[in-house]
Design a protein around this motif. Structure first.
Motif, short mmCIF file in Angstrom:
data_model
loop_
_atom_site.label_atom_id
_atom_site.label_comp_id
_atom_site.label_asym_id
_atom_site.label_seq_id
_atom_site.Cartn_x
_atom_site.Cartn_y
_atom_site.Cartn_z
N CYS A 1 -13.06 -14.33 3.70
CA CYS A 1 -12.51 -13.21 2.95
C CYS A 1 -11.26 -12.69 3.66
CB CYS A 1 -13.54 -12.09 2.81
SG CYS A 1 -14.00 -11.31 4.37
N ILE A 2 -10.53 -11.87 2.96
CA ILE A 2 -9.45 -11.09 3.55
C ILE A 2 -10.02 -9.71 3.81
CG2 ILE A 2 -7.09 -10.25 3.30
CD1 ILE A 2 -6.69 -12.40 1.13
N LEU A 3 -9.84 -9.20 5.00
CA LEU A 3 -10.31 -7.86 5.34
C LEU A 3 -9.22 -6.83 5.07
CD1 LEU A 3 -12.17 -8.57 8.71
CD2 LEU A 3 -13.19 -8.22 6.45
N GLY A 4 -9.60 -5.56 5.21
CA GLY A 4 -8.65 -4.46 5.08
C GLY A 4 -8.73 -3.78 3.74
N HIS A 5 -8.93 -2.46 3.77
CA HIS A 5 -9.00 -1.68 2.53
C HIS A 5 -8.17 -0.40 2.59
CE1 HIS A 5 -12.44 -0.73 5.18
NE2 HIS A 5 -12.12 0.53 4.91
N GLU A 6 -7.63 -0.08 3.74
CA GLU A 6 -6.76 1.10 3.88
C GLU A 6 -5.31 0.64 3.83
OE1 GLU A 6 -9.60 3.77 6.88
OE2 GLU A 6 -7.80 2.81 7.67
N ALA A 7 -4.54 1.15 2.87
CA ALA A 7 -3.16 0.69 2.77
C ALA A 7 -2.34 1.53 1.81
CB ALA A 7 -3.12 -0.78 2.32
N VAL A 8 -1.05 1.30 1.87
CA VAL A 8 -0.08 1.87 0.93
C VAL A 8 0.89 0.74 0.59
CG1 VAL A 8 1.37 2.70 2.85
CG2 VAL A 8 1.65 3.68 0.57
N GLY A 9 1.40 0.75 -0.64
CA GLY A 9 2.31 -0.32 -1.02
C GLY A 9 3.16 0.04 -2.22
N GLU A 10 3.91 -0.94 -2.69
CA GLU A 10 4.86 -0.75 -3.79
C GLU A 10 4.48 -1.66 -4.96
OE1 GLU A 10 9.41 -2.15 -4.47
OE2 GLU A 10 9.07 -0.85 -2.73
N ILE A 11 4.43 -1.11 -6.14
CA ILE A 11 4.10 -1.90 -7.33
C ILE A 11 5.21 -2.91 -7.60
CG2 ILE A 11 3.77 -1.82 -9.84
CD1 ILE A 11 2.44 0.89 -9.50
N ILE A 12 4.79 -4.17 -7.74
CA ILE A 12 5.76 -5.23 -8.08
C ILE A 12 5.52 -5.80 -9.48
CG2 ILE A 12 6.29 -5.85 -5.71
CD1 ILE A 12 4.35 -8.21 -5.97
N ASP A 13 4.37 -5.51 -10.06
CA ASP A 13 4.09 -5.91 -11.44
C ASP A 13 2.89 -5.15 -11.94
OD1 ASP A 13 4.41 -7.18 -13.84
OD2 ASP A 13 3.60 -9.12 -13.21
N LEU A 14 2.81 -4.92 -13.24
CA LEU A 14 1.69 -4.18 -13.83
C LEU A 14 1.62 -4.47 -15.32
CD1 LEU A 14 2.66 -0.38 -14.12
CD2 LEU A 14 4.31 -2.22 -13.85
N ASN A 15 0.45 -4.21 -15.88
CA ASN A 15 0.24 -4.40 -17.31
C ASN A 15 -0.56 -3.22 -17.84
OD1 ASN A 15 -0.27 -5.22 -19.93
ND2 ASN A 15 -1.21 -7.17 -19.38
N ASP A 16 0.03 -2.46 -18.72
CA ASP A 16 -0.66 -1.36 -19.42
C ASP A 16 -1.15 -0.28 -18.45
OD1 ASP A 16 -1.52 -0.05 -21.72
OD2 ASP A 16 -3.50 -1.00 -21.68
N ARG A 17 -0.29 0.11 -17.55
CA ARG A 17 -0.52 1.29 -16.71
C ARG A 17 0.63 2.24 -17.01
NH1 ARG A 17 -4.86 2.25 -12.69
NH2 ARG A 17 -5.90 0.23 -12.46
N HIS A 18 0.48 3.03 -18.05
CA HIS A 18 1.60 3.76 -18.64
C HIS A 18 2.18 4.85 -17.74
CE1 HIS A 18 0.96 1.59 -22.31
NE2 HIS A 18 -0.28 2.03 -22.43
N ASP A 19 1.40 5.34 -16.78
CA ASP A 19 1.89 6.39 -15.90
C ASP A 19 2.61 5.83 -14.67
OD1 ASP A 19 0.87 8.33 -17.59
OD2 ASP A 19 -1.07 8.40 -16.56
N PHE A 20 2.73 4.51 -14.59
CA PHE A 20 3.32 3.88 -13.41
C PHE A 20 4.42 2.91 -13.83
CE2 PHE A 20 -0.95 5.12 -12.32
CZ PHE A 20 -0.81 5.71 -11.07
#
Length: 359
Positions: free
Chosen positions: A64-83
């Motif tokens: 698995c890949i570990l790690g659940h605490e993070a911040v990042g930048e959206i590079i693609d999305l589908n039907d997230r109207h507020d973002f």
């Protein structure tokens, strides 16, 4: 939404306890379903639960890949109207269905019947980009996403979607604003608890901690540090200060031997909120009589709901200049240097050690 454009991701694979991490680079081709988001991770932090997994104290579905605490930048999305692409965000550590009784009736989406947790899933589930020791993470449709205010830096907000949101949940369980509180444990959960309580207007906050090197930070976050290495002396000191007992005690150390101390320090009718004892070695040496005669309430808190993460980010925006949050997080390590980063996390020189996968 960007249709079917190949993306290259680099990530560290945790193979199992005693085995080395494996750095992998892979090209992915995404066609996002409605509600899904791709995030380029700017900064992640190493949580204590990740260390427990690495050491074999808790088991995950490997590889698995570990790690659940993070911040990042959206590079693609589908039907997230507020973002939109380019938004800086964090997200809940859990993805919930929104339909089961836990989600709809109990107010506990973190206990969803179909719960998925980032950083705890096999690379064979979904796209495989399920965690934060990676350049990219694939966010599912049932995951709550939160925009980060400009004034809140990456290092301040990276641990918010685990430790801070959990403590927002825990502090919200108090029946009223307390006057006297004891926090058992001065790690990141404990420090966040002190800051949240200070903002609430709690007049007396005592934080028990064995690492004397953390005392200065504990003071900066609004509490009186107490040396917990001698349980009897620590108990007597606090009893002398608070008289008839604490209104609320937060257990965030994960040490079962501290529970009798907590019961002793609580006033009649007080509240004991358990947060840290999320491991098998947690059988408690207390009796029902102790609970009944003192008329105390005991509440367990595990993870949090989406609204707690909203409140956590709001709290940081209000208080980013009031508490030294950036002192809690180390300068970033490269993803390639995860072994060194994990060793630094184990040293406890920092409350959180960070990774910048883009370095």
């Amino acid at each position: 939404m960007i249709e079917n454009i190949p993306l290259k991701a680099q990530f560290q694979v945790f193979q199992d306890t005693g085995k080395p991490f494996k750095l992998e680079k892979k090209e992915f081709e995404f066609s996002l379903n409605p509600g899904e988001v791709l995030v380029r991770i700017s900064l992640s932090t190493i949580c204590g639960s990740d260390i427990h997994t690495i050491e074999g104290k808790r088991k995950e579905d490997v590889p698995c890949i570990l790690g659940h605490e993070a911040v990042g930048e959206i590079i693609d999305l589908n039907d997230r109207h507020d973002f939109k692409i380019g938004d800086r965000v964090t997200w809940t550590i859990a993805d919930s269905c929104g339909k089961c009784p836990a989600c709809m009736d109990y107010g506990l989406p973190e206990k969803c019947n179909e719960l998925f947790k980032y950083g705890h899933a096999s690379i064979y589930k979904g796209s495989g980009l399920n965690a934060c020791y990676s350049t990219i993470i694939h966010i599912r449709k049932g995951t709550h996403v939160v925009k980060i205010p400009e004034v809140v830096s990456n290092s301040i907000v990276a641990p918010a979607n685990c430790a801070l949101a959990t403590m927002v949940n825990a502090v919200s369980k108090t029946k009223r604003v307390p006057k006297k509180v004891v926090v058992q444990g001065g790690g990141l959960l404990g420090v966040y608890a002190c800051a949240l309580l200070k903002e609430m207007g709690v007049s007396q906050i005592y934080c028990l901690e064995v690492n004397l090197g953390r005392f200065e930070i504990i003071r900066k976050f609004g509490a009186i540090p107490v040396d917990a290495s001698d349980t009897l002396k620590a108990t007597e000191f606090i009893q002398h200060k608070i008289g008839d007992g604490a209104d609320v005690i937060f257990e965030v150390a994960g040490v079962k031997e501290l529970i009798p101390q907590g019961i002793t320090l609580l006033r009649p009718g007080g509240e004991y909120i358990l947060v840290g004892l999320v491991h098998p070695d947690s059988e408690l040496s207390i009796t029902a009589e102790q609970i009944i005669r003192k008329c105390i309430s005991i509440k367990g808190v595990h993870n949090y709901a989406p609204w707690h993460l909203d409140k956590a980010v709001d709290f940081l925006e209000r208080n980013y200049m009031n508490f030294p949050f950036e002192e809690l997080v180390s300068p970033p390590y490269r993803l390639e240097d995860i072994v060194e980063a994990v060793a630094e996390a184990k040293s406890q020189n920092w409350f959180r050690v960070s990774l910048n996968p883009q370095l």
